[in-house]
Design a protein around this motif. Sequence first.
Motif, PDB file in Angstrom:
ATOM      1  N   VAL A   1       9.559   7.173  -2.322  1.00 15.92           N
ATOM      2  CA  VAL A   1       9.804   8.614  -2.240  1.00 15.92           C
ATOM      3  C   VAL A   1      10.741   8.921  -1.075  1.00 15.92           C
ATOM      4  O   VAL A   1      11.639   9.754  -1.169  1.00 15.92           O
ATOM      5  CB  VAL A   1       8.472   9.383  -2.093  1.00 15.92           C
TER       6      VAL A   1
ATOM      7  N   LEU B   1      17.743   9.437 -12.344  1.00 12.92           N
ATOM      8  CA  LEU B   1      18.797   8.492 -11.998  1.00 12.92           C
ATOM      9  C   LEU B   1      19.799   8.368 -13.144  1.00 12.92           C
ATOM     10  O   LEU B   1      21.000   8.199 -12.903  1.00 12.92           O
ATOM     11  CB  LEU B   1      18.187   7.127 -11.659  1.00 12.92           C
TER      12      LEU B   1
ATOM     13  N   LEU C   1       1.085  -0.110 -12.337  1.00  9.77           N
ATOM     14  CA  LEU C   1       2.358   0.598 -12.484  1.00  9.77           C
ATOM     15  C   LEU C   1       2.338   1.508 -13.719  1.00  9.77           C
ATOM     16  O   LEU C   1       2.968   2.556 -13.730  1.00  9.77           O
ATOM     17  CB  LEU C   1       3.492  -0.429 -12.602  1.00  9.77           C
TER      18      LEU C   1
ATOM     19  N   ILE D   1      14.107  15.585 -10.068  1.00 16.20           N
ATOM     20  CA  ILE D   1      13.465  15.052  -8.859  1.00 16.20           C
ATOM     21  C   ILE D   1      12.408  16.032  -8.352  1.00 16.20           C
ATOM     22  O   ILE D   1      11.342  15.625  -7.877  1.00 16.20           O
ATOM     23  CB  ILE D   1      14.528  14.728  -7.789  1.00 16.20           C
TER      24      ILE D   1
ATOM     25  N   THR E   1       5.933  13.760   0.207  1.00 16.48           N
ATOM     26  CA  THR E   1       6.259  14.370  -1.072  1.00 16.48           C
ATOM     27  C   THR E   1       6.509  15.867  -0.926  1.00 16.48           C
ATOM     28  O   THR E   1       7.385  16.415  -1.595  1.00 16.48           O
ATOM     29  CB  THR E   1       5.133  14.099  -2.082  1.00 16.48           C
TER      30      THR E   1
ATOM     31  N   ASN F   1      -3.429  10.713  -0.010  1.00 16.95           N
ATOM     32  CA  ASN F   1      -3.223  10.144   1.310  1.00 16.95           C
ATOM     33  C   ASN F   1      -2.296  11.073   2.085  1.00 16.95           C
ATOM     34  O   ASN F   1      -1.307  11.572   1.538  1.00 16.95           O
ATOM     35  CB  ASN F   1      -2.598   8.759   1.155  1.00 16.95           C
TER      36      ASN F   1
ATOM     37  N   ILE G   1       3.885  13.852  -8.235  1.00 12.65           N
ATOM     38  CA  ILE G   1       3.196  12.983  -7.265  1.00 12.65           C
ATOM     39  C   ILE G   1       2.199  13.802  -6.454  1.00 12.65           C
ATOM     40  O   ILE G   1       1.080  13.373  -6.179  1.00 12.65           O
ATOM     41  CB  ILE G   1       4.213  12.287  -6.340  1.00 12.65           C
TER      42      ILE G   1
ATOM     43  N   LEU H   1       9.455  15.434 -10.375  1.00 14.75           N
ATOM     44  CA  LEU H   1       8.826  14.191  -9.935  1.00 14.75           C
ATOM     45  C   LEU H   1       7.984  14.429  -8.682  1.00 14.75           C
ATOM     46  O   LEU H   1       6.834  13.975  -8.589  1.00 14.75           O
ATOM     47  CB  LEU H   1       9.928  13.157  -9.651  1.00 14.75           C
TER      48      LEU H   1
ATOM     49  N   LEU I   1       1.518   5.095 -13.284  1.00 12.57           N
ATOM     50  CA  LEU I   1       2.526   6.007 -12.743  1.00 12.57           C
ATOM     51  C   LEU I   1       3.532   6.410 -13.813  1.00 12.57           C
ATOM     52  O   LEU I   1       4.644   6.817 -13.497  1.00 12.57           O
ATOM     53  CB  LEU I   1       3.271   5.345 -11.577  1.00 12.57           C
TER      54      LEU I   1
ATOM     55  N   ARG J   1       0.807  -1.201   0.000  1.00 17.06           N
ATOM     56  CA  ARG J   1       0.000   0.000   0.000  1.00 17.06           C
ATOM     57  C   ARG J   1       0.849   1.264   0.000  1.00 17.06           C
ATOM     58  O   ARG J   1       0.598   2.216  -0.723  1.00 17.06           O
ATOM     59  CB  ARG J   1      -0.890  -0.030   1.229  1.00 17.06           C
TER      60      ARG J   1
ATOM     61  N   VAL K   1      -0.085  10.708   4.374  1.00 20.62           N
ATOM     62  CA  VAL K   1       1.327  10.332   4.500  1.00 20.62           C
ATOM     63  C   VAL K   1       2.078  10.664   3.218  1.00 20.62           C
ATOM     64  O   VAL K   1       3.138  11.289   3.242  1.00 20.62           O
ATOM     65  CB  VAL K   1       1.461   8.825   4.819  1.00 20.62           C
ATOM     66  N   LEU K   2       1.485  10.267   2.100  1.00 20.18           N
ATOM     67  CA  LEU K   2       2.156  10.530   0.823  1.00 20.18           C
ATOM     68  C   LEU K   2       2.272  12.035   0.590  1.00 20.18           C
ATOM     69  O   LEU K   2       3.309  12.520   0.126  1.00 20.18           O
ATOM     70  CB  LEU K   2       1.386   9.857  -0.312  1.00 20.18           C
TER      71      LEU K   2
ATOM     72  N   LEU L   1      11.691   9.552 -12.881  1.00 21.73           N
ATOM     73  CA  LEU L   1      12.610   8.853 -11.977  1.00 21.73           C
ATOM     74  C   LEU L   1      13.781   8.285 -12.774  1.00 21.73           C
ATOM     75  O   LEU L   1      14.947   8.451 -12.399  1.00 21.73           O
ATOM     76  CB  LEU L   1      11.857   7.741 -11.247  1.00 21.73           C
TER      77      LEU L   1
ATOM     78  N   SER M   1       5.193   5.779  -1.142  1.00 22.62           N
ATOM     79  CA  SER M   1       5.730   6.573  -0.036  1.00 22.62           C
ATOM     80  C   SER M   1       7.124   6.102   0.333  1.00 22.62           C
ATOM     81  O   SER M   1       8.027   6.909   0.572  1.00 22.62           O
ATOM     82  CB  SER M   1       4.832   6.457   1.192  1.00 22.62           C
TER      83      SER M   1
ATOM     84  N   PHE N   1      -1.852   3.203  -5.910  1.00 23.79           N
ATOM     85  CA  PHE N   1      -0.827   3.516  -4.912  1.00 23.79           C
ATOM     86  C   PHE N   1      -1.082   4.845  -4.207  1.00 23.79           C
ATOM     87  O   PHE N   1      -0.227   5.719  -4.175  1.00 23.79           O
ATOM     88  CB  PHE N   1       0.560   3.547  -5.545  1.00 23.79           C
ATOM     89  N   MET N   2      -2.263   5.030  -3.677  1.00 28.04           N
ATOM     90  CA  MET N   2      -2.597   6.229  -2.913  1.00 28.04           C
ATOM     91  C   MET N   2      -2.522   7.508  -3.750  1.00 28.04           C
ATOM     92  O   MET N   2      -2.357   8.603  -3.226  1.00 28.04           O
ATOM     93  CB  MET N   2      -1.697   6.385  -1.691  1.00 28.04           C
ATOM     94  N   MET N   3      -2.578   7.346  -5.065  1.00 26.85           N
ATOM     95  CA  MET N   3      -2.613   8.524  -5.926  1.00 26.85           C
ATOM     96  C   MET N   3      -3.852   8.455  -6.796  1.00 26.85           C
ATOM     97  O   MET N   3      -4.216   7.384  -7.265  1.00 26.85           O
ATOM     98  CB  MET N   3      -1.374   8.573  -6.816  1.00 26.85           C
TER      99      MET N   3
END
Lengths: 173, 491
Positions: A152, B18, B4, B110, B130, B123, B117, B113, B7, A145, B125-126, B14, A149, B64-66
């Motif tokens: 990130v 990198l 996936l 970044i 972020t 959410n 997000i 990025l 995203l 889940r 937390v996210l 990302l 996060s 994924f919470m998005m």
Amino acid sequence: MPTLPVPTFTQVVFVLIAAFTVISGLGVVVARNLFHSALLLAATFFGVAGLYVMLEAEFLAVTQILIYVGAVATLITFAIMLTRGAMHGETNPLNRQWGKAALFAFLFLVGLLGYLGGIPWPAPFQAIQADEGLIARLGEQLVTRYMVSLEVMGLLLMVALVGAILLARDDKP
Amino acid sequence: MNALGLLLPELILLVGALLVFLLDVAYDTDRESGASYGLVSGLFLVVAFLAAFFQMSLEPQQAFMMDIDAFAAFIKMTVFAGMALVALAGGRYMNRRTYNQGEFWTFFLIVSLAMSILAGANNLVLIYITIELLSITSYMLAAFFRDELRSAEAGMKYFLYGSVASAVMLYGLSFIYGAVGSLDLREVAGFFVQPDLTEELRVAMIPATLLALAGFAFKASLAPFYQWAPDTYEGSPTPVTTYLSTASKAAAFAVMARFFVVGLSALDVEWVPILAGLSILTMTMGNLAALRQNNVKRLLAYSSVAHAGYILMGLVAVAANAASGMDGLNGVLLYLFAYLFTNVGAFVSLMAVEETTGSVEMEAFQGLIHRAPWLAGMFTLFLLSLAGIPATGGFLGKFFVFGAAVQHQYYWLVAIALVNAGIAAFYYLRIIRTMYFGSQEDAGSRLELPLGMQATLLICTLATLWIGLYPPQVLDWVNTASQQILTAVLF
């Protein structure tokens, strides 16, 4: 004659730990020597770990001690010891605004207590069952889940590391 | 399409970040490598933009919470367009001034990025993590010229204010979690509409919202959390200032919109007056301070604070089913989109003058029309758009935001905003007057602009005129985006 309420053992322990945390936290701010502040910060981290234990979050408590006391506080103490002239004397002077800041912080506390003191916060939603694999579930949640996060967070640590080196290194390539 | 794949824009960035980072580590770099890193970054941003454009037409869904919806996709498009333009115009500026080119372009991707997000995060937390990623990377970009006192000061101020603001925000979010028992914005929304909700818990959300707002307001540079903005905007490298005042602001408003409109929709009686107050305070403080500036970079910094106040009006006046089609939220999106091109253009014009004269004071703009007629003309257009003159993108943004407020009968708010727009027009016109009516003797030689800047200025000019003169396509986007959010909301 009304009987005085006798505090339970848990309440006494909570008050002791909370007082320890608050006093050392206050010490971090008012100590005049930077090194004392750092040591008191480590004490605050210990106090918070104690609160986690009381909330039955043992894993969080251990992590708190490992990371905050073991790594963060140690790193801060090293940084202070390696900085010239930061160890002795009044290295953490008060600035001119400290009176106003203290007053504001106090009013903020009073206001928040007044506002939020009487709120009937809901009880925790799920009780913890005996021999439930809490840490296993935490780990599972982190990679399913909370995957984005977690990623990130990893990226954040990398960026912070690269940036810190970039800003602190003193030679030009 | 699997989860996936949703995203895609984030994954592209990302990989790009990198890649640049690894290239920088793997090869002996010299001062020439910056140009290729800039090119790679620009390409990845363009591909990410196309991926976001593709997401506009997807059905709203979650991964994924998005939230993957048109709202998030539109903000992503705005952000990526801004970042690509900044890379195009400011790449040379940065590459000539720093040895750490690999790190700069890595951080640049970044930051994009993180904003991407943020556009979709649903959410707490996210959202928090972020915002931290965005902030910490931005602190370092602001202080990137660490040998220059002003840049180091910019980074330091940004960092000090930012760390306090995010700590306060986290405290506020913890109250919300304490009351609701969930971090998911939809579950938060569901909790506050249930009939047996106690009045105390509802009241407790006022301080919680205020505390959380401190963090959002900091990122969007709203009063009373804007004091960092002028110093940071002035001291930072100009490309960094450009994205801080446009793309970063768009991401902050996206988070605020989702937090308030989706998460706390049932508590609008509580937060609408708070946001209205902040809006008035922000536009007034920003404009009054901008009035007295002689440094054009600082003037634009204060004007950017004032614009945040106008944008906030749209959020104050948000309405689920508006008869006139101005539901507030589409005004916010339209304003952000138009403001992005206008302000990027204005800052690039500033960068052009800075590159050639080495100064951003008002005197450097003296008689610019004789030295660089095209630049002066385009800068005039951007300033007029910032002032909200019809036929420019800025006008349409203001029109929709003000219109939504009128429809809500917030006449006092509109009246204050109009007075503010008048004050703002005064200082924008002051720059224009300096450019056109300066004496010709001390004008100096002609300015030669690098190709990247010319291209950026042209794109920004065309986009500003496009939004102002022929907006149906943009209106279609913002309406779809806002409707997808608002249909799911219970007002």
